[in-house]
Design a protein around this motif. Structure first.
Motif, PDB file in Angstrom:
ATOM      1  N   ILE A  47     -12.179  24.363  43.632  1.00  0.00           N
ATOM      2  CA  ILE A  47     -12.747  25.699  43.842  1.00  0.00           C
ATOM      3  C   ILE A  47     -12.162  26.718  42.878  1.00  0.00           C
ATOM      4  N   ILE A  48     -10.837  26.760  42.774  1.00  0.00           N
ATOM      5  CA  ILE A  48     -10.171  27.842  42.054  1.00  0.00           C
ATOM      6  C   ILE A  48     -10.504  27.878  40.563  1.00  0.00           C
ATOM      7  N   PRO A  49     -10.462  26.747  39.811  1.00  0.00           N
ATOM      8  CA  PRO A  49     -10.779  26.856  38.375  1.00  0.00           C
ATOM      9  C   PRO A  49     -12.154  27.467  38.104  1.00  0.00           C
ATOM     10  N   SER A  50     -13.167  26.992  38.819  1.00  0.00           N
ATOM     11  CA  SER A  50     -14.516  27.526  38.615  1.00  0.00           C
ATOM     12  C   SER A  50     -14.625  28.964  39.113  1.00  0.00           C
ATOM     13  N   TYR A  51     -14.003  29.250  40.263  1.00  0.00           N
ATOM     14  CA  TYR A  51     -14.091  30.590  40.846  1.00  0.00           C
ATOM     15  C   TYR A  51     -13.421  31.632  39.937  1.00  0.00           C
ATOM     16  N   LEU A  52     -12.237  31.317  39.427  1.00  0.00           N
ATOM     17  CA  LEU A  52     -11.541  32.248  38.541  1.00  0.00           C
ATOM     18  C   LEU A  52     -12.279  32.394  37.217  1.00  0.00           C
TER      19      LEU A  52
END
Length: 517
Positions: A47-52
């Protein structure tokens, strides 16, 4: 009806009193605590890599539009669809709509790879995300690393029940923050807060198991089952997070985890009675004395470097997949599925088998297999090519963890005082160092020299460290300690399970075991 209700209430209370003495129920509680902790740990991986990246791209596009229009109107940037969508819509004073034909993720053409809508729009921005994501992932382990030296001695003084319940409360708060945070700073705070809760849960949980399973073989089997909870969390977390993120959104997976955490907290309240403080029955070996023990340091080093391999892959593998494979969102989490499944298999098998084949040998082989497997990861050209090396990584780390966690308790029994809070704080410190240094250093190395060289370096380190496990083959101990351990193991094998003691420290020791003092 009144008498029937009283009878049911009496039977319920009697059952609860009996279950508080049950080692299996204590094992289940620790299993669930590790499951939730590691689900929260890994659900953010896809989630975090794409979200950021989306947040940064949105800010860059908004800034560009403002500079082109010559004004900073709040409505100059309405929305940007994810980098994986079919089109990107930008609106403002000079709004344009650019639609891009989608190229299937498995399309070969390297030349046209960067033009596909499945690929990130800005490869330079994507590479820069390595460091940012790595620091965010490392924050949890760093905070946990700083907290462990205080939690270990604290459990020796007040028992394990209160720390593990406090860990649940902090974990619940961290999960809620993850669900509703919409900035890098808030996500960083949530991840760091999780480190405090994880320290309480893991140190107290492992110490509790070591105190109720005094036989070395039974302890290894119990810790193997508990690590199965960790493996289940690692197994379910990435695919659960990636699928929920793509089809439901970022908030939903964290709210589900918060609901499961409430169940764990209610179970702890009923069974462990965390408001009851249990004073230490015997004074444990000081933490710094244990840290000077070379055999404990070797076991801790195996835990650290073994887990550092997967820790380096967590923030960098999704970005490498996005850059080279044009991977979809759901693929970023599913790529870790083979490692998670094999870790679960490895901990289950070697929880008991490692005692028979020799835990030192099990760890040595595991470290070599980890090193070879991570070196093979960059040779994959698509998500299917990652199956075999990731399976090897997870299985080998399961061998290392299921061997070294029980040997920590055995080394304390053999060479020090049988109080386990501090030694499992050291084990957790080693685990956290792997997950703190791995993402932070790994992100920088991947940005500087590339993901393939990163995997090669950590693979060589694991292989070079493996021979040190030979020193754990027959560690020296005090003669009286060896005699006591032999007597205890023999008595534990003939003792009926129905007469086992409570989970409080020292309660399950025989009266003649006062020599531990």
């Amino acid at each position: 009806m009144g008498r029937l209700d009283e009878l049911r209430r009496f039977r319920l209370l009697q059952w609860l009193r009996e279950e508080r003495q049950s080692r299996r129920l204590i094992l289940f509680i620790v299993f669930v605590a590790l499951l939730l902790d590691n689900m929260l740990l890994t659900v953010v991986v896809p989630i975090i890599p794409s979200y950021l990246y989306n947040l940064d791209e949105s800010a860059d596009v908004a800034l560009k539009n403002d500079s082109q229009s010559g004004q900073s109107a709040p409505g100059s940037f309405h929305s940007i669809v994810s980098l994986y969508d079919n089109s990107v819509r930008l609106s403002g004073a000079n709004s344009t709509v650019r639609s891009v034909e989608r190229v299937p993720p498995t399309a070969a053409a390297p030349a046209g790879l960067q033009n596909s809508s499945d690929c990130p729009h800005s490869s330079s921005t994507l590479v820069n995300e390595n460091v940012k994501v790595g620091m965010l992932f490392a924050s949890k382990a760093t905070v946990q690393l700083l907290t462990n030296p205080f939690i270990g001695p604290l459990t020796n003084r007040i028992g394990y029940q209160m720390p593990i319940f406090v860990g649940f409360c902090i974990m619940f708060l961290s999960t809620i923050m993850f669900a509703f945070s919409s900035s890098y700073a808030l996500l960083f705070v949530a991840r760091s807060l999780q480190g405090v809760g994880s320290s309480c849960s893991s140190v107290a949980g492992m110490g509790m198991l070591a105190s109720v399973y005094t036989d070395d073989e039974e302890r290894g089997h119990a810790i193997g089952i508990a690590l199965g909870g960790l493996a289940m969390g690692v197994l379910v977390g990435p695919p659960f997070g990636s699928v929920m993120y793509e089809f439901v959104g970022k908030t939903a997976p964290f709210l589900i985890l918060a609901f499961l955490a409430l169940f764990d907290g209610a179970l702890q309240l009923v069974v462990l009675q965390p408001t009851k403080v249990e004073p230490e029955s015997q004074k444990g070996t000081p933490l710094f004395t244990l840290m000077k023990d070379p055999y404990i340091l070797i076991a801790a080093g195996a835990i650290c470097f073994g887990n550092m391999a997967i820790a380096m892959m967590e923030p960098t593998l999704p970005i490498w997949m996005m850059e080279t494979m044009c991977a979809r969102k759901w693929q970023l989490g599913v790529a870790f599925l083979p490692a998670s499944v094999s870790y679960l298999i490895g901990t289950y098998i070697f929880g008991s088998l490692a005692h028979r084949m020799g835990r030192w040998l099990c760890a040595l082989v595991g470290m070599v297999v980890v090193g070879i497997s991570v070196i093979c990861v960059p040779f994959a050209s698509n998500i299917y090519g990652l199956i075999l090396p990731n399976f090897g990584v997870g299985f080998a780390i399961g061998m290392v963890d299921s061997s070294m966690m029980p040997i920590m308790g055995y080394l304390v029994d053999l060479r020090h005082v049988s109080v386990y809070g501090s030694v499992y704080a050291i084990a957790d410190v080693a685990f956290c160092m792997g997950f703190a240094l791995g993402p932070s250093i790994g992100g920088s190395i991947a940005e500087s020299i590339g993901f393939p060289w990163l995997m090669t370096i950590i693979g060589i380190v694991d292989v070079l460290f493996s021979p040190l496990c030979i020193f754990l083959r027959n560690p020296p101990g005090q003669e009286e300690k060896i005699a006591i351990l032999m007597d205890t193991n023999c008595s534990m094998k003939t003792r009926s399970y129905s007469t086992q003691g409570t989970f409080y420290q020292g309660d399950n020791m025989d009266p003649e075991d006062d020599d531990y003092d």
